[in-house]
Scaffold this motif. Structure first.
Motif, mmCIF file in Angstrom:
data_model
loop_
_atom_site.group_PDB
_atom_site.id
_atom_site.type_symbol
_atom_site.label_atom_id
_atom_site.label_comp_id
_atom_site.label_asym_id
_atom_site.label_seq_id
_atom_site.Cartn_x
_atom_site.Cartn_y
_atom_site.Cartn_z
ATOM 1 N N GLY A 61 0.799 -1.218 0.000
ATOM 2 C CA GLY A 61 0.000 0.000 0.000
ATOM 3 C C GLY A 61 0.828 1.262 0.000
ATOM 4 N N VAL A 62 0.332 2.288 0.723
ATOM 5 C CA VAL A 62 0.985 3.596 0.765
ATOM 6 C C VAL A 62 1.590 3.804 2.154
ATOM 7 C CG1 VAL A 62 0.687 6.085 0.491
ATOM 8 C CG2 VAL A 62 -0.669 4.502 -0.910
ATOM 9 N N PRO A 90 -4.709 9.899 5.793
ATOM 10 C CA PRO A 90 -5.994 9.209 5.656
ATOM 11 C C PRO A 90 -5.885 7.743 6.074
ATOM 12 C CG PRO A 90 -4.978 9.487 3.504
ATOM 13 C CD PRO A 90 -4.103 10.210 4.499
ATOM 14 N N ASP A 91 -7.023 7.134 6.307
ATOM 15 C CA ASP A 91 -7.061 5.702 6.617
ATOM 16 C C ASP A 91 -6.351 4.937 5.513
ATOM 17 O OD1 ASP A 91 -8.492 6.179 8.904
ATOM 18 O OD2 ASP A 91 -10.437 5.703 8.005
ATOM 19 N N GLY A 92 -5.592 3.946 5.910
ATOM 20 C CA GLY A 92 -4.885 3.124 4.949
ATOM 21 C C GLY A 92 -3.491 3.620 4.600
ATOM 22 N N VAL A 93 -3.127 4.806 5.098
ATOM 23 C CA VAL A 93 -1.786 5.337 4.873
ATOM 24 C C VAL A 93 -1.087 5.395 6.221
ATOM 25 C CG1 VAL A 93 -0.396 7.285 4.078
ATOM 26 C CG2 VAL A 93 -2.523 6.690 2.884
ATOM 27 N N GLU A 179 -0.653 15.093 -0.234
ATOM 28 C CA GLU A 179 -1.084 14.946 -1.639
ATOM 29 C C GLU A 179 -0.422 13.721 -2.282
ATOM 30 O OE1 GLU A 179 -0.543 17.336 -5.821
ATOM 31 O OE2 GLU A 179 -0.806 18.524 -4.001
ATOM 32 N N ALA A 180 0.881 13.560 -2.069
ATOM 33 C CA ALA A 180 1.597 12.409 -2.636
ATOM 34 C C ALA A 180 1.080 11.091 -2.052
ATOM 35 C CB ALA A 180 3.092 12.549 -2.390
ATOM 36 N N ALA A 181 0.621 11.145 -0.793
ATOM 37 C CA ALA A 181 0.099 9.944 -0.131
ATOM 38 C C ALA A 181 -1.346 9.655 -0.519
ATOM 39 C CB ALA A 181 0.220 10.096 1.383
ATOM 40 N N GLY A 182 -1.950 10.553 -1.275
ATOM 41 C CA GLY A 182 -3.318 10.313 -1.730
ATOM 42 C C GLY A 182 -4.383 10.899 -0.842
ATOM 43 N N ALA A 183 -4.020 11.839 0.008
ATOM 44 C CA ALA A 183 -5.019 12.453 0.906
ATOM 45 C C ALA A 183 -5.750 13.571 0.196
ATOM 46 C CB ALA A 183 -4.323 13.013 2.139
#
Length: 183
Positions: A61-62, A90-93, A179-183
């Motif tokens: 994952g991230v 965020p959840d999952g990071v 942002e890079a982590a997808g938040a």
């Protein structure tokens, strides 16, 4: 020899022809620690780790990886911002600390782990740190990092580095990490 390899040799004390670069380079004040068997992480997630173990974790994952050490003044100054970053992910990071404690005055990786655990417990242990057991160049090569220095923050997605911030995070960098982590 490439610029990166020269910087690694200089940081490791193998290049006597030039001075070390400014900042907080990872240097060994003591002999490189040997790799010890790794057990179960403590309740806060702190543990000893090798480059292979970290790469395996990064393939899931991230993961935001923050390189730091208790002996690094810029790292210590940056910790409140890293705590805020960890809380905003965020959840999952996951935020995973990589402690370079073993390369400054510890006889064994276990004593470096104990120092990291004591330090984290004193500040409330907001995120887990894995303590490096390999030689620094093994970690930096494996993680595809541009410089061998702490602090340093990178984002990995499915094992691939997607962004990196060498040195302390500056104003506005946390938003870029998110942002890079997808938040």
């Amino acid at each position: 020899m490439g610029r990166f390899r020269k910087a690694l040799r200089r940081a490791m004390g193998r290049d006597r022809t030039s001075a070390a670069p400014p900042g907080a380079p990872v240097r060994s004040a003591a002999p490189q620690p040997s790799v010890e068997p790794v057990g179960v992480p403590d309740a806060s997630g702190h543990r000893l780790a090798t480059a292979d173990e970290l790469l395996e974790r990064l393939s899931e994952g991230v993961v935001v990886v923050h390189h730091w050490a208790t002996w690094c003044a810029p790292c210590l100054a940056e910790l409140p911002a890293i705590d805020d970053l960890a809380a905003a992910l965020p959840d999952g990071v996951e935020l995973l600390g990589v402690s370079w404690e073993a390369f400054m005055g510890h006889d064994t990786p276990r004593s470096a782990l104990a120092a990291t655990q004591r330090f984290a417990a004193g500040r409330g242990g907001r995120w887990a740190s894995w303590v490096v057991q390999d030689a620094p160049e093994a970690f930096f090569d494996a993680l595809d990092l541009p410089v061998q220095t702490v602090p340093q923050t990178a984002v990995y997605r499915e094992g691939q580095r997607v962004a990196v911030w060498p040195g302390p995070l500056e104003q506005g960098d946390a938003a870029k990490v998110l942002e890079a982590a997808g938040a």
